[in-house]
Design a protein around this motif. Sequence first.
Motif, short mmCIF file in Angstrom:
data_model
loop_
_atom_site.label_atom_id
_atom_site.label_comp_id
_atom_site.label_asym_id
_atom_site.label_seq_id
_atom_site.Cartn_x
_atom_site.Cartn_y
_atom_site.Cartn_z
N LEU A 36 0.83 -1.20 0.00
CA LEU A 36 0.00 0.00 0.00
C LEU A 36 0.87 1.25 0.00
O LEU A 36 1.87 1.33 0.71
CB LEU A 36 -0.92 0.01 1.22
N ARG A 37 0.47 2.22 -0.83
CA ARG A 37 1.16 3.52 -0.83
C ARG A 37 1.04 4.09 0.57
O ARG A 37 0.01 3.96 1.22
CB ARG A 37 0.50 4.46 -1.83
N GLY A 38 2.08 4.68 1.05
CA GLY A 38 2.09 5.23 2.40
C GLY A 38 2.76 4.30 3.40
O GLY A 38 3.09 4.73 4.50
N ASN A 39 2.96 3.06 3.02
CA ASN A 39 3.69 2.13 3.89
C ASN A 39 5.18 2.31 3.59
O ASN A 39 5.83 1.48 2.96
CB ASN A 39 3.24 0.69 3.65
N ASP A 40 5.70 3.46 4.03
CA ASP A 40 7.04 3.87 3.65
C ASP A 40 8.12 2.88 4.07
O ASP A 40 9.08 2.66 3.33
CB ASP A 40 7.35 5.26 4.21
N ARG A 41 7.99 2.28 5.24
CA ARG A 41 8.99 1.30 5.68
C ARG A 41 9.06 0.12 4.72
O ARG A 41 10.13 -0.35 4.35
CB ARG A 41 8.68 0.79 7.08
N ALA A 42 7.90 -0.39 4.33
CA ALA A 42 7.86 -1.53 3.41
C ALA A 42 8.40 -1.14 2.04
O ALA A 42 9.15 -1.90 1.42
CB ALA A 42 6.45 -2.08 3.29
N ILE A 43 8.06 0.05 1.58
CA ILE A 43 8.53 0.50 0.27
C ILE A 43 10.05 0.58 0.24
O ILE A 43 10.69 0.06 -0.67
CB ILE A 43 7.87 1.85 -0.09
N VAL A 44 10.63 1.19 1.26
CA VAL A 44 12.10 1.27 1.35
C VAL A 44 12.70 -0.13 1.43
O VAL A 44 13.68 -0.45 0.76
CB VAL A 44 12.52 2.14 2.55
N PHE A 45 12.08 -0.98 2.23
CA PHE A 45 12.57 -2.36 2.40
C PHE A 45 12.60 -3.11 1.06
O PHE A 45 13.62 -3.69 0.69
CB PHE A 45 11.69 -3.09 3.40
N TYR A 46 11.47 -3.10 0.32
CA TYR A 46 11.42 -3.84 -0.94
C TYR A 46 12.39 -3.28 -1.96
O TYR A 46 12.99 -4.03 -2.73
CB TYR A 46 10.00 -3.89 -1.48
N ARG A 48 15.25 -1.84 -1.23
CA ARG A 48 16.58 -2.29 -0.80
C ARG A 48 16.83 -3.75 -1.16
O ARG A 48 17.97 -4.17 -1.36
CB ARG A 48 16.74 -2.13 0.71
N GLN A 49 15.76 -4.52 -1.23
CA GLN A 49 15.89 -5.94 -1.56
C GLN A 49 15.89 -6.17 -3.07
O GLN A 49 15.84 -7.30 -3.53
CB GLN A 49 14.78 -6.76 -0.90
N GLY A 50 15.94 -5.09 -3.84
CA GLY A 50 16.06 -5.21 -5.29
C GLY A 50 14.74 -5.21 -6.04
O GLY A 50 14.72 -5.43 -7.25
N GLY A 51 13.63 -4.97 -5.37
CA GLY A 51 12.35 -4.91 -6.06
C GLY A 51 12.28 -3.72 -6.98
O GLY A 51 12.73 -2.63 -6.64
N LEU A 52 11.74 -3.94 -8.16
CA LEU A 52 11.57 -2.87 -9.16
C LEU A 52 10.12 -2.41 -9.14
O LEU A 52 9.21 -3.23 -9.28
CB LEU A 52 11.93 -3.39 -10.55
N ARG A 53 9.90 -1.12 -8.99
CA ARG A 53 8.54 -0.58 -9.01
C ARG A 53 8.03 -0.69 -10.44
O ARG A 53 8.54 -0.04 -11.34
CB ARG A 53 8.54 0.86 -8.54
N THR A 54 7.02 -1.53 -10.66
CA THR A 54 6.55 -1.80 -12.02
C THR A 54 5.13 -1.33 -12.29
O THR A 54 4.71 -1.29 -13.44
CB THR A 54 6.65 -3.30 -12.34
N ALA A 55 4.38 -0.99 -11.26
CA ALA A 55 3.01 -0.49 -11.49
C ALA A 55 2.51 0.22 -10.24
O ALA A 55 2.97 -0.04 -9.14
CB ALA A 55 2.06 -1.65 -11.83
N GLU A 56 1.57 1.12 -10.47
CA GLU A 56 0.84 1.78 -9.39
C GLU A 56 -0.61 1.79 -9.81
O GLU A 56 -0.92 2.13 -10.94
CB GLU A 56 1.38 3.20 -9.16
N ARG A 57 -1.49 1.39 -8.90
CA ARG A 57 -2.91 1.28 -9.27
C ARG A 57 -3.78 1.32 -8.02
O ARG A 57 -3.32 1.08 -6.91
CB ARG A 57 -3.15 0.00 -10.04
N PRO A 58 -5.06 1.56 -8.22
CA PRO A 58 -5.98 1.51 -7.08
C PRO A 58 -6.33 0.06 -6.74
O PRO A 58 -6.47 -0.77 -7.62
CB PRO A 58 -7.21 2.27 -7.57
N LEU A 59 -6.44 -0.21 -5.46
CA LEU A 59 -6.92 -1.50 -4.97
C LEU A 59 -8.35 -1.27 -4.52
O LEU A 59 -8.60 -0.50 -3.60
CB LEU A 59 -6.05 -1.98 -3.80
N ARG A 60 -9.30 -1.90 -5.18
CA ARG A 60 -10.72 -1.71 -4.89
C ARG A 60 -11.23 -2.89 -4.06
O ARG A 60 -11.28 -4.02 -4.53
CB ARG A 60 -11.51 -1.59 -6.18
N LEU A 61 -11.57 -2.61 -2.83
CA LEU A 61 -12.06 -3.65 -1.92
C LEU A 61 -13.56 -3.84 -2.09
O LEU A 61 -14.27 -2.93 -2.55
CB LEU A 61 -11.73 -3.27 -0.48
N ALA A 62 -14.06 -5.00 -1.70
CA ALA A 62 -15.48 -5.31 -1.83
C ALA A 62 -16.35 -4.31 -1.06
O ALA A 62 -17.48 -4.05 -1.45
CB ALA A 62 -15.75 -6.73 -1.34
#
Length: 93
Positions: A36-46, A48-62
Amino acid sequence: MRPGRVGTGLGRLPLPRDFARAASAYPGRDVFLEVLRGNDRAIVFYERQGGLRTAERPLRLASGLVLDEIEYTWPAAVVGRLTAADVWDSPQA
């Protein structure tokens, strides 16, 4: 995450195992993960682990709630190399 454990490196421990499972179950396939956008710790973590940002989109819950998410990708060739090299043995800077 429990207070007092944040920043200790525990989060990176399952990644090599999970990548190995993905590489075994789906050989030659990329690994994807959403955060989720705003989860800055996780974003930095991924990142650092070599994850490539490949998409940004809305997550629509039921329920009708819409949250922004970011997709990270580890290409198949990288996944195989990372599981073999076990790059998470040393602490991150």
